[in-house]
Scaffold this active site. Structure first.
Site, PDB file in Angstrom:
ATOM      1  N   HIS A 282      25.177   3.860   2.107  1.00 40.26           N
ATOM      2  CA  HIS A 282      24.640   5.046   1.419  1.00 40.26           C
ATOM      3  C   HIS A 282      25.332   5.144   0.064  1.00 40.26           C
ATOM      4  O   HIS A 282      25.992   6.153  -0.225  1.00 40.26           O
ATOM      5  CB  HIS A 282      24.863   6.326   2.218  1.00 40.26           C
ATOM      6  CG  HIS A 282      23.897   6.504   3.350  1.00 40.26           C
ATOM      7  ND1 HIS A 282      24.144   7.301   4.443  1.00 40.26           N
ATOM      8  CD2 HIS A 282      22.664   5.987   3.568  1.00 40.26           C
ATOM      9  CE1 HIS A 282      23.112   7.268   5.269  1.00 40.26           C
ATOM     10  NE2 HIS A 282      22.196   6.471   4.762  1.00 40.26           N
TER      11      HIS A 282
ATOM     12  N   HIS B 154      11.218   3.290   9.764  1.00 41.60           N
ATOM     13  CA  HIS B 154      11.984   4.198   8.888  1.00 41.60           C
ATOM     14  C   HIS B 154      11.933   3.625   7.471  1.00 41.60           C
ATOM     15  O   HIS B 154      12.041   2.411   7.283  1.00 41.60           O
ATOM     16  CB  HIS B 154      13.418   4.244   9.438  1.00 41.60           C
ATOM     17  CG  HIS B 154      14.391   5.064   8.679  1.00 41.60           C
ATOM     18  ND1 HIS B 154      14.048   6.183   7.938  1.00 41.60           N
ATOM     19  CD2 HIS B 154      15.750   4.945   8.558  1.00 41.60           C
ATOM     20  CE1 HIS B 154      15.145   6.691   7.412  1.00 41.60           C
ATOM     21  NE2 HIS B 154      16.185   5.961   7.763  1.00 41.60           N
TER      22      HIS B 154
ATOM     23  N   GLU C 211      14.036   4.202   4.835  1.00 37.60           N
ATOM     24  CA  GLU C 211      15.263   3.985   4.074  1.00 37.60           C
ATOM     25  C   GLU C 211      15.403   2.477   3.815  1.00 37.60           C
ATOM     26  O   GLU C 211      15.056   1.650   4.669  1.00 37.60           O
ATOM     27  CB  GLU C 211      16.482   4.555   4.828  1.00 37.60           C
ATOM     28  CG  GLU C 211      17.395   5.337   3.899  1.00 37.60           C
ATOM     29  CD  GLU C 211      18.572   6.022   4.587  1.00 37.60           C
ATOM     30  OE1 GLU C 211      18.584   6.124   5.829  1.00 37.60           O
ATOM     31  OE2 GLU C 211      19.482   6.466   3.863  1.00 37.60           O
TER      32      GLU C 211
ATOM     33  N   ASP D 246      17.529   0.181   3.737  1.00 34.85           N
ATOM     34  CA  ASP D 246      18.277  -0.809   4.517  1.00 34.85           C
ATOM     35  C   ASP D 246      17.380  -1.442   5.585  1.00 34.85           C
ATOM     36  O   ASP D 246      17.724  -2.499   6.130  1.00 34.85           O
ATOM     37  CB  ASP D 246      19.541  -0.206   5.154  1.00 34.85           C
ATOM     38  CG  ASP D 246      19.301   1.084   5.901  1.00 34.85           C
ATOM     39  OD1 ASP D 246      18.431   1.871   5.480  1.00 34.85           O
ATOM     40  OD2 ASP D 246      19.985   1.321   6.909  1.00 34.85           O
TER      41      ASP D 246
ATOM     42  N   HIS E   3      17.129   9.985  11.606  1.00 39.53           N
ATOM     43  CA  HIS E   3      17.755  11.081  10.900  1.00 39.53           C
ATOM     44  C   HIS E   3      17.002  11.491   9.634  1.00 39.53           C
ATOM     45  O   HIS E   3      17.522  12.302   8.854  1.00 39.53           O
ATOM     46  CB  HIS E   3      19.205  10.704  10.561  1.00 39.53           C
ATOM     47  CG  HIS E   3      19.294   9.538   9.588  1.00 39.53           C
ATOM     48  ND1 HIS E   3      20.108   9.560   8.489  1.00 39.53           N
ATOM     49  CD2 HIS E   3      18.657   8.364   9.522  1.00 39.53           C
ATOM     50  CE1 HIS E   3      19.990   8.422   7.814  1.00 39.53           C
ATOM     51  NE2 HIS E   3      19.118   7.697   8.417  1.00 39.53           N
TER      52      HIS E   3
ATOM     53  N   ASP F   3      17.623   3.831  13.666  1.00 41.51           N
ATOM     54  CA  ASP F   3      19.021   4.191  13.401  1.00 41.51           C
ATOM     55  C   ASP F   3      19.742   4.769  14.630  1.00 41.51           C
ATOM     56  O   ASP F   3      20.969   4.613  14.760  1.00 41.51           O
ATOM     57  CB  ASP F   3      19.097   5.221  12.268  1.00 41.51           C
ATOM     58  CG  ASP F   3      18.951   4.586  10.889  1.00 41.51           C
ATOM     59  OD1 ASP F   3      19.413   3.443  10.707  1.00 41.51           O
ATOM     60  OD2 ASP F   3      18.382   5.223  10.001  1.00 41.51           O
TER      61      ASP F   3
ATOM     62  N   TYR G 188      29.657   6.553  13.478  1.00 44.78           N
ATOM     63  CA  TYR G 188      28.259   6.571  13.026  1.00 44.78           C
ATOM     64  C   TYR G 188      27.623   7.913  13.397  1.00 44.78           C
ATOM     65  O   TYR G 188      26.982   8.567  12.578  1.00 44.78           O
ATOM     66  CB  TYR G 188      27.561   5.407  13.719  1.00 44.78           C
ATOM     67  CG  TYR G 188      26.128   5.101  13.355  1.00 44.78           C
ATOM     68  CD1 TYR G 188      25.837   4.064  12.476  1.00 44.78           C
ATOM     69  CD2 TYR G 188      25.073   5.796  13.921  1.00 44.78           C
ATOM     70  CE1 TYR G 188      24.523   3.731  12.171  1.00 44.78           C
ATOM     71  CE2 TYR G 188      23.755   5.476  13.626  1.00 44.78           C
ATOM     72  CZ  TYR G 188      23.490   4.437  12.748  1.00 44.78           C
ATOM     73  OH  TYR G 188      22.188   4.124  12.467  1.00 44.78           O
TER      74      TYR G 188
ATOM     75  N   HIS H 113      20.888  -1.114  13.646  1.00 45.67           N
ATOM     76  CA  HIS H 113      22.221  -1.529  13.173  1.00 45.67           C
ATOM     77  C   HIS H 113      23.092  -1.859  14.374  1.00 45.67           C
ATOM     78  O   HIS H 113      23.102  -1.105  15.368  1.00 45.67           O
ATOM     79  CB  HIS H 113      22.931  -0.403  12.411  1.00 45.67           C
ATOM     80  CG  HIS H 113      22.259   0.040  11.152  1.00 45.67           C
ATOM     81  ND1 HIS H 113      22.200  -0.734  10.021  1.00 45.67           N
ATOM     82  CD2 HIS H 113      21.636   1.197  10.838  1.00 45.67           C
ATOM     83  CE1 HIS H 113      21.567  -0.077   9.063  1.00 45.67           C
ATOM     84  NE2 HIS H 113      21.201   1.096   9.537  1.00 45.67           N
TER      85      HIS H 113
HETATM   86 FE1  FEO Z   1      18.494   5.673   7.850  1.00 45.13          FE
HETATM   87 FE2  FEO Z   1      19.764   2.623   8.642  1.00 45.13          FE
HETATM   88  O1  FEO Z   1      18.839   3.867   7.605  1.00 45.13           O
END
Ligand code: FEO
Length: 398
Positions: free
Chosen positions: A23, A80, A82, A84, A146, A165, A193, A226
Site C-alpha cells: 500500500h 478485486h 486493487e 496487486d 476489504h 484478500d 494482516y 496472498h
Molecule cells: Fe486489497 Fe491484496 O489487495
C-alpha cells in the site's frame, strides 16, 4: 513458476520475496508476500482467477504461456480491483482481447477507474454461476472485505473457496501450503494482516463468515490471494477470524511512547513496573514508537486489552510518531479497549491532554481522565507517581 493445487487447479501467481512495504509505504511486509493467481480447468471451460501486481505483469504473462495457450482461457475472474491482483490484466488482455472479465458491479467501477480500458466486463452478484463443465464457479460478493468490490468464488466438486484478500498473509514461502510452513511465522503474519487491514471491517467479517457457513457447502481448501493456501484444516483460519472479529483481546497491555531527553522513556518503564506490581498476570510490552515498526505496534495494540501512550510536549503538541500512530489507530476503529496517557513537559505541557483527546476520538475508554503529566525530567517523587499510575492501570486492566 507454477504448481498444482490439485488436479484441476494450478497456481500461476508470483512470489514477491523482496517486498518490504505494501500500500505504497503504509504497511510493512517483513516476510515479503505473494500474489496468487489460479488457473481452473473444468471439463469444458478454463478460467483464470485474479492476476498479479503490475510490476510483474510481463513475467506473469510469459509464465502463464508456459502453462497454457492463452487462447484456451475462456474466462477471467477479477475478485478485486486493487492493482496487486489486477495489475497484469492490461498485459494479459492485450494478448486475448475480448475475453470476458467477471467481477462485481463495484469491480467494474474499480477496474475502469484504475485502467480506463473498455474490457468485456461481466458483472455478477452473489449466487451467479459459471459452468466449467463438471463443476461450477459460484460467485459470492464480499463487500468491504476489504473494498466495496471484493468478491469470493467457490468451486464445486473440488470444494475450494477462492477468498481473495480474506484469510491472506503477506508471507513469501517456497512452501505454499499451510501445513508445510512454520506455524508461528504463519500466524504472526496472518494476525498482522488482520490487525492492520481488516480490523475496521470486523462486523462484515463475522457476517460474511456466517453467510458462507450458512451455505452449508464443504470447504476442503481456502485459496487466498496472498500467502499460503489453507489445505490442512482450512476452517481453522475461518474460526480464528471469528475470534479476531469479536473485539479480540489477549491479557496484554502495550505501552507506546516517544521521548526527547529520556524523561518520558523513564516514566514509561516505571509505569510498566507499576502495572506489573498491581497485575502479575498481564503481559506488558513496551515500544518506542519512533524506533519500532508502526504496523508491528498496531498488531500489539490489536492484541491488547489496554494501551498506555506517552509523549513529551513539543511546540504545544506531541511528537509526530505518537500522533501518526493514534491517527492510524483511529482509522482502524478499535473497540472495547482501555487507554491512558502520560508525558513530560518543560513549560506549556499540552501533550497529555492532546493524547487523551486523540485516544478518546479513536474510541478508547480512558482509565484516568487527567493522565500523568510530569514537569521536567522525573525526580524521585515523579518516579513514584509514575509507579502509582502504573498500579492504577494494572488494576483497571485486571
Ligand atoms: Fe486489497 Fe491484496 O489487495
Amino acid at each position: 513458476m507454477s504448481f498444482k493445487v490439485n488436479e484441476h487447479v494450478t497456481w500461476v501467481g508470483k512470489i514477491d520475496w523482496e517486498l518490504r512495504k505494501f500500500h505504497g509505504e503504509e504497511l510493512s511486509t517483513h516476510e515479503g508476500s505473494s500474489y496468487n493467481s489460479y488457473l481452473v480447468r473444468g471439463n469444458d471451460k478454463t478460467v483464470l482467477i485474479d492476476t498479479v501486481w503490475g510490476p510483474f505483469a510481463k513475467e506473469f504473462v510469459e509464465n502463464l504461456k508456459k502453462e497454457i495457450d492463452l487462447n484456451e482461457i475462456d474466462y477471467i475472474v477479477a475478485n478485486h480491483g486493487e492493482t496487486d491482483h489486477s495489475g497484469a490484466l492490461p498485459e494479459l488482455l492485450r494478448e486475448i482481447p475480448g475475453t470476458p472479465v467477471y467481477c462485481s458491479k463495484a469491480g467494474v467501477k474499480s477496474l475502469s477507474g484504475h485502467y480506463h480500458e473498455d474490457w468485456n466486463f461481466q458483472p455478477v452478484k452473489t449466487g451467479d454461476k459459471l459452468d466449467l463443465g463438471g463443476k461450477e464457479l459460484i460467485f459470492i460478493e464480499a463487500k468491504m472485505l476489504h473494498w466495496p468490490d471484493s468478491m469470493f468464488c467457490y468451486l464445486t466438486g473440488d470444494n475450494i473457496l477462492f477468498s481473495n484478500d480474506a484469510f491472506g498473509q503477506h508471507y513469501a514461502s517456497e512452501h505454499m501450503f499451510n501445513d508445510l510452513v512454520d506455524q508461528c511465522e504463519l500466524f504472526r503474519e496472518a494476525i498482522k494482516y488482520y490487525a492492520n487491514i481488516l480490523t475496521p471491517f470486523s462486523k462484515m467479517v463475522s457476517a460474511k463468515i456466517k453467510e458462507v457457513v450458512g451455505m452449508n457447502v464443504p470447504v476442503d481448501m481456502i485459496c487466498p490471494s496472498h500467502g499460503v493456501i489453507w489445505r490442512e484444516d482450512p476452517l481453522q483460519i475461518v474460526n480464528t477470524y471469528m475470534e479476531w472479529a469479536a473485539h479480540y483481546q489477549e491479557n496484554q497491555v502495550t505501552i507506546v511512547y516517544d521521548t526527547m531527553w529520556d524523561g518520558t522513556r523513564r516514566a514509561a518503564e516505571e509505569i510498566a513496573r507499576g502495572i506489573g506490581e498491581a497485575n502479575d498476570d498481564i503481559t506488558i510490552k513496551l515500544f518506542n514508537a519512533a524506533r519500532s515498526d508502526t504496523n508491528d505496534i498496531i498488531t500489539e495494540i490489536f492484541k491488547s486489552r489496554g494501551i498506555v501512550v506517552g509523549s513529551p510536549t513539543i511546540n504545544k503538541g506531541m511528537l509526530h510518531s505518537i500522533s501518526a500512530l493514534l491517527d492510524i489507530a483511529k482509522g482502524l476503529n478499535f473497540e472495547q479497549k482501555k487507554a491512558s496517557a502520560f508525558g513530560c513537559y518543560g513549560w506549556s505541557g499540552e501533550s497529555v491532554k492532546l493524547v487523551n483527546e486523540m485516544l478518546t476520538d479513536a474510541g478508547f475508554e480512558l482509565i484516568n481522565e487527567e493522565g500523568l503529566r510530569m514537569l521536567w525530567s522525573p525526580d524521585q517523587e515523579a518516579v513514584a507517581a509514575a509507579n502509582a499510575y502504573g498500579n492504577q492501570i494494572g488494576k483497571a486492566l485486571a
